[in-house]
Design a protein around this motif. Sequence first.
Motif, PDB file in Angstrom:
ATOM      1  N   LEU A 108      -5.444  -5.309  -1.789  1.00 30.40           N
ATOM      2  CA  LEU A 108      -4.456  -4.354  -1.290  1.00 30.40           C
ATOM      3  C   LEU A 108      -3.063  -4.983  -1.245  1.00 30.40           C
ATOM      4  CD1 LEU A 108      -6.408  -2.625   1.620  1.00 30.40           C
ATOM      5  CD2 LEU A 108      -6.078  -1.824  -0.715  1.00 30.40           C
ATOM      6  N   GLU A 109      -2.052  -4.127  -1.235  1.00 31.20           N
ATOM      7  CA  GLU A 109      -0.666  -4.577  -1.213  1.00 31.20           C
ATOM      8  C   GLU A 109       0.062  -3.954  -0.031  1.00 31.20           C
ATOM      9  OE1 GLU A 109       1.057  -3.487  -4.887  1.00 31.20           O
ATOM     10  OE2 GLU A 109      -0.167  -4.843  -6.109  1.00 31.20           O
ATOM     11  N   ALA A 110       1.050  -4.663   0.472  1.00 30.87           N
ATOM     12  CA  ALA A 110       1.862  -4.151   1.573  1.00 30.87           C
ATOM     13  C   ALA A 110       2.545  -2.856   1.145  1.00 30.87           C
ATOM     14  CB  ALA A 110       2.897  -5.187   1.991  1.00 30.87           C
ATOM     15  N   GLY A 111       2.579  -1.883   2.050  1.00 33.18           N
ATOM     16  CA  GLY A 111       3.230  -0.609   1.791  1.00 33.18           C
ATOM     17  C   GLY A 111       2.284   0.506   1.400  1.00 33.18           C
ATOM     18  N   GLN A 112       1.053   0.198   1.019  1.00 36.97           N
ATOM     19  CA  GLN A 112       0.103   1.236   0.630  1.00 36.97           C
ATOM     20  C   GLN A 112      -0.408   1.994   1.854  1.00 36.97           C
ATOM     21  OE1 GLN A 112      -2.762  -1.206  -1.476  1.00 36.97           O
ATOM     22  NE2 GLN A 112      -2.005  -0.515  -3.460  1.00 36.97           N
ATOM     23  N   LEU A 113      -0.693   3.281   1.671  1.00 33.60           N
ATOM     24  CA  LEU A 113      -1.346   4.089   2.698  1.00 33.60           C
ATOM     25  C   LEU A 113      -2.818   4.192   2.333  1.00 33.60           C
ATOM     26  CD1 LEU A 113      -0.882   5.807   5.272  1.00 33.60           C
ATOM     27  CD2 LEU A 113      -0.681   7.809   3.766  1.00 33.60           C
TER      28      LEU A 113
ATOM     29  N   GLU B  62      -9.514   3.431   0.453  1.00 33.16           N
ATOM     30  CA  GLU B  62      -9.131   4.365  -0.604  1.00 33.16           C
ATOM     31  C   GLU B  62      -7.628   4.578  -0.532  1.00 33.16           C
ATOM     32  OE1 GLU B  62      -9.827   9.037  -1.944  1.00 33.16           O
ATOM     33  OE2 GLU B  62     -11.163   8.098  -0.480  1.00 33.16           O
ATOM     34  N   VAL B  63      -6.937   4.220  -1.588  1.00 32.71           N
ATOM     35  CA  VAL B  63      -5.481   4.328  -1.614  1.00 32.71           C
ATOM     36  C   VAL B  63      -5.096   5.786  -1.799  1.00 32.71           C
ATOM     37  CG1 VAL B  63      -3.357   3.600  -2.753  1.00 32.71           C
ATOM     38  CG2 VAL B  63      -5.269   2.003  -2.562  1.00 32.71           C
ATOM     39  N   VAL B  64      -4.381   6.347  -0.803  1.00 33.63           N
ATOM     40  CA  VAL B  64      -3.935   7.735  -0.894  1.00 33.63           C
ATOM     41  C   VAL B  64      -2.454   7.838  -1.181  1.00 33.63           C
ATOM     42  CG1 VAL B  64      -5.775   8.564   0.614  1.00 33.63           C
ATOM     43  CG2 VAL B  64      -3.610   7.853   1.611  1.00 33.63           C
ATOM     44  N   GLU B  65      -1.741   6.724  -1.034  1.00 36.58           N
ATOM     45  CA  GLU B  65      -0.304   6.724  -1.328  1.00 36.58           C
ATOM     46  C   GLU B  65       0.094   5.312  -1.724  1.00 36.58           C
ATOM     47  OE1 GLU B  65       3.698   7.108   1.310  1.00 36.58           O
ATOM     48  OE2 GLU B  65       2.306   8.804   1.466  1.00 36.58           O
ATOM     49  N   PRO B  66       0.716   5.138  -2.878  1.00 37.96           N
ATOM     50  CA  PRO B  66       1.073   3.770  -3.307  1.00 37.96           C
ATOM     51  C   PRO B  66       2.217   3.210  -2.466  1.00 37.96           C
ATOM     52  CG  PRO B  66       1.977   5.378  -4.823  1.00 37.96           C
ATOM     53  CD  PRO B  66       1.117   6.155  -3.860  1.00 37.96           C
ATOM     54  N   ALA B  67       2.439   1.925  -2.616  1.00 38.60           N
ATOM     55  CA  ALA B  67       3.535   1.265  -1.911  1.00 38.60           C
ATOM     56  C   ALA B  67       4.864   1.742  -2.475  1.00 38.60           C
ATOM     57  CB  ALA B  67       3.413  -0.254  -2.066  1.00 38.60           C
ATOM     58  N   PRO B  68       5.944   1.669  -1.698  1.00 44.64           N
ATOM     59  CA  PRO B  68       7.277   2.001  -2.227  1.00 44.64           C
ATOM     60  C   PRO B  68       7.586   1.164  -3.464  1.00 44.64           C
ATOM     61  CG  PRO B  68       7.359   1.754   0.161  1.00 44.64           C
ATOM     62  CD  PRO B  68       5.989   1.319  -0.266  1.00 44.64           C
ATOM     63  N   SER B  69       8.424   1.718  -4.313  1.00 43.53           N
ATOM     64  CA  SER B  69       8.681   1.086  -5.600  1.00 43.53           C
ATOM     65  C   SER B  69       9.246  -0.323  -5.450  1.00 43.53           C
ATOM     66  CB  SER B  69       9.636   1.953  -6.425  1.00 43.53           C
ATOM     67  OG  SER B  69      10.842   2.172  -5.693  1.00 43.53           O
ATOM     68  N   TRP B  70      10.115  -0.537  -4.441  1.00 48.33           N
ATOM     69  CA  TRP B  70      10.704  -1.869  -4.292  1.00 48.33           C
ATOM     70  C   TRP B  70       9.655  -2.881  -3.858  1.00 48.33           C
ATOM     71  CZ3 TRP B  70      10.727  -4.596   0.260  1.00 48.33           C
ATOM     72  CH2 TRP B  70      10.470  -3.881   1.432  1.00 48.33           C
ATOM     73  N   LEU B  71       8.679  -2.470  -3.038  1.00 46.26           N
ATOM     74  CA  LEU B  71       7.608  -3.381  -2.655  1.00 46.26           C
ATOM     75  C   LEU B  71       6.692  -3.686  -3.832  1.00 46.26           C
ATOM     76  CD1 LEU B  71       6.480  -2.306   0.932  1.00 46.26           C
ATOM     77  CD2 LEU B  71       7.297  -4.543   0.198  1.00 46.26           C
ATOM     78  N   GLN B  72       6.443  -2.658  -4.674  1.00 47.50           N
ATOM     79  CA  GLN B  72       5.636  -2.906  -5.870  1.00 47.50           C
ATOM     80  C   GLN B  72       6.344  -3.896  -6.796  1.00 47.50           C
ATOM     81  OE1 GLN B  72       3.965   0.565  -7.860  1.00 47.50           O
ATOM     82  NE2 GLN B  72       4.295   1.791  -6.025  1.00 47.50           N
ATOM     83  N   TYR B  73       7.653  -3.721  -6.911  1.00 46.14           N
ATOM     84  CA  TYR B  73       8.412  -4.597  -7.811  1.00 46.14           C
ATOM     85  C   TYR B  73       8.397  -6.035  -7.302  1.00 46.14           C
ATOM     86  CZ  TYR B  73      12.210  -6.273 -10.745  1.00 46.14           C
ATOM     87  OH  TYR B  73      12.951  -6.987 -11.640  1.00 46.14           O
TER      88      TYR B  73
ATOM     89  N   ARG C 123       6.178 -11.686  -7.289  1.00 43.66           N
ATOM     90  CA  ARG C 123       5.445 -12.755  -6.606  1.00 43.66           C
ATOM     91  C   ARG C 123       4.170 -13.106  -7.370  1.00 43.66           C
ATOM     92  NH1 ARG C 123       6.441 -13.010  -0.845  1.00 43.66           N
ATOM     93  NH2 ARG C 123       4.198 -13.106  -0.423  1.00 43.66           N
ATOM     94  N   ALA C 124       3.486 -12.066  -7.873  1.00 41.82           N
ATOM     95  CA  ALA C 124       2.248 -12.313  -8.612  1.00 41.82           C
ATOM     96  C   ALA C 124       2.525 -13.076  -9.911  1.00 41.82           C
ATOM     97  CB  ALA C 124       1.547 -10.990  -8.902  1.00 41.82           C
ATOM     98  N   LYS C 125       3.577 -12.700 -10.624  1.00 42.45           N
ATOM     99  CA  LYS C 125       3.908 -13.391 -11.876  1.00 42.45           C
ATOM    100  C   LYS C 125       4.286 -14.847 -11.615  1.00 42.45           C
ATOM    101  CE  LYS C 125       5.537  -9.258 -14.332  1.00 42.45           C
ATOM    102  NZ  LYS C 125       6.728  -8.552 -14.901  1.00 42.45           N
ATOM    103  N   PHE C 126       5.046 -15.050 -10.554  1.00 40.42           N
ATOM    104  CA  PHE C 126       5.430 -16.427 -10.221  1.00 40.42           C
ATOM    105  C   PHE C 126       4.193 -17.255  -9.903  1.00 40.42           C
ATOM    106  CE2 PHE C 126       6.920 -19.840  -7.497  1.00 40.42           C
ATOM    107  CZ  PHE C 126       8.090 -20.255  -8.126  1.00 40.42           C
ATOM    108  N   GLY C 127       3.262 -16.684  -9.127  1.00 38.94           N
ATOM    109  CA  GLY C 127       2.033 -17.404  -8.805  1.00 38.94           C
ATOM    110  C   GLY C 127       1.199 -17.722 -10.035  1.00 38.94           C
TER     111      GLY C 127
END
Length: 868
Positions: free
Chosen positions: A223-228, A255-266, A271-275
Amino acid sequence: MASTSRWQPFVEAAVRAAGTDHTQNAGTAPEMEPSPAAPPRQHWLRRVRQHAAQRRETSRNSSRSNVPPARTWDLRLLPAALTGWAAAAVTVRLPPSSGYAIGAVALLLAVVILLSCRKWSWPLVLLPLSVPLLAIAMMSLSAAEQLAERKAGPVNTAIAEEATVGAKVRITSSPVVSDTRDRYTGAARYLVEATLRQATDDGRKFTAATPILVIADDRWAQLEAGQLIETAGSLSRAGAGDDIDALFFAKTAPEVVEPAPSWLQYTGSMRAKFGQRAQNLSPDAAQLLPGMVLGDRSQLGTDLETAMQRTGLTHLTAVSGANCAIVVGTVFLCCCAIRLPRWACAAVALVALAGFVLLVRPEPSVLRAAVMGTIGVAAMISGRGRKSPTLLCLAVIVLLGIDPWLSGSYAFILSVLATSGLIIFGAACARWLGRWLPMWVAQAVAVPIAAQAFCAPVIVLLQPHLMTYSVVANVLVAPLIPLITIAGMCCVLAMLLCPPLATVLMAVAGAGAYWVGAVARFFSAAPAAAIAWPEGAAGAALMAVLSLACMGVLWLLSDTDRLSTCARNAYHCASELPRPVAGLAVGAALGSATAGIAFTTLPAGQQGDWSVVACDVGQGDGLLVRTGKHSAMVVDTGPEPAPMERCLDDLSISTVSLLVLTHMHSDHTGGVAGVLSGREVEQALISVSGDGGDAVVDTLARQGVDMTKAGRGAGGVSGTASWTTLWPATEQDTSSENNSSIVMWVRVEQPGGEPLSLLLTGDLEEDGVRRLLADFHQQPVAAGLIHGNVDVLKVAHHGAANGGTELITGLRPDLALISVGADNDYGHPSKEILTALQQAGSQIRRTDQDGRVYVGKRSGTLLTWSER
């Protein structure tokens, strides 16, 4: 006329200061100009401004002279910061109505003082009180409003009833792996911070805004921060003053019902690419670099994390205020280098700071540094310059007003204390060290010394060890931290703008991270790297004294003349202590007080919080497991009645729901009379062997106690505790009285948290342990223990070597209790057992050193404290 008489004393004082007394009348008074009319009455705020202007003019005049003005600290906001902090720490633990009342009273008093100053002059002496009162009002009202919002509606009832609900939760942090695993399967457990937005309880749907901590399985790992998220689980109340209101034990897949805001996804993808890129570096660099640059600690392994802790480098495993300062300072200087106006440099620096905070996520220390950076840039734009103490106090007030729960955050406390150390002590320490070292080296060494001096009293509350090589390790890595931060952030930008350049920058930052890991591992393996230190308030106070002593010694050694003077006259020497050392004393006192406030946020060392107590019965065993408010299981009774009776009386135990006598040696049964004295014993569980225990059995029989011989598989529930016997399997399996010891697994339910698990082993010897381990596969309950799901191990036979180390290495308990007498003739506990426990990473508590030992567990945190 009233106005003239009002100002007459001031006029006369001014005339006398000028050398002419107009009140004298010699009969031939000289000719003089008519007296001017009395000055008109001024607005109170204008008078305050005139006074401030006069002080600025005096300071300006002194700066024009050849005598440099004395350096002073601007501490005008310190009372407001301290009182505001105390108000925040108190009101987050009170009902919202109490917070509103405190805030309203403080606000009313502040308004009364300000309005009185407009009408009369005498209230001006009370004017400084208005700012702390306004700070109290702001903190109290903010905390009360947020508490009211959290507890509004049916959610508070659902938490109190520990209801199972269907819920929609907004994720606010990335999932992290818990230190404890599932006790039955051994699978990893994940902790996810979230906000409960909607819930359905018994067919009733309601909305909420309640912070919760989700405890879940590996289905929540991605899961990612910002998801509902939509899920189901049970609620459990958290402790008073916690920054979460409830624990949520998830029972279904999210169950993800709403994705994270676009800036949090970005930012999350960056962060994932850097890791992923960091995985191409050396193992230590791959583990450290994502945390040092972006605050992502998910790659940090346990062994390297332990090494960083033992060398005082833990603050480098995640982004801190230092990183914010490096980013802002670098961007500002680069803008100045290309001759941008000051306001433009400040604006670009603020934009860079905002982007950095969004990228690394707003942790407490990052928030503190971000707010301080913003205020500092505003000060530079206005031309007033940076006044560090004022900026720090203002940052504290602003942040606590936004989030009063920061008052109990150790990360926030340590960040503020470290900054205070650098402000108060950093420059003076560098001057003192400059007597023997080049100034650039002295400045580099002074930074960790100053920060460590202020933070050490709080650190020992979290980690009761003296990190012997902490200063040396920090000095060795400090020059590389700016390089790692700048190269790492440039690498993030290069991944977007110029990918080939990102590889070079990643290698540069990785080389610095590799050096940090190498330093940590080297000093962690050095002799006496972490020396045991007293815990609790006593340990914090002792560490504050040690810090003061070290600073005093450093001040003395910086001047040979001063050293000889102090040798002749110690009193004069003490009176000449420099302001930084005096400031350190104040800082140590404030740090200890602040730590005390924060320490109460966690389940504190109060007698009422205990779940397990190892009584100090001398050379023997005597342990209590709480089953109710005034009831407990008693496992063994020690060699004498008096110590056991005293322990039970002190803890107000009137009912013994289960008395367990693991075997019939007198050091385990001699205190039975103390247990029976004035108490009801409902049931007794005794050893299958019973050799030499006839007198004990007769005593219990005369008291009408129901006795049962224990064998494998016996079990029951006593109040909040459930228990299962794992050994002996049969009476024929016992090769000696020690090996007939009852081995029992106990599970104690905790209010608002995970259960506490114990393994009690009596005096089981090494051959008995081997047969027990071989027998584990036949017992479903015991099979889970081998996965390391034991919180507390009662070490067998008082820590004697004949107990072996197989249980220790197999279970790796969080806490090891050793019930042993001081200065005993048997050499208990043995060095072999202590070494095995240290290598297993277990905290060790001994009744010969600690006295009575208390154990509790709340919100997944194991806590111990003692009477010494």
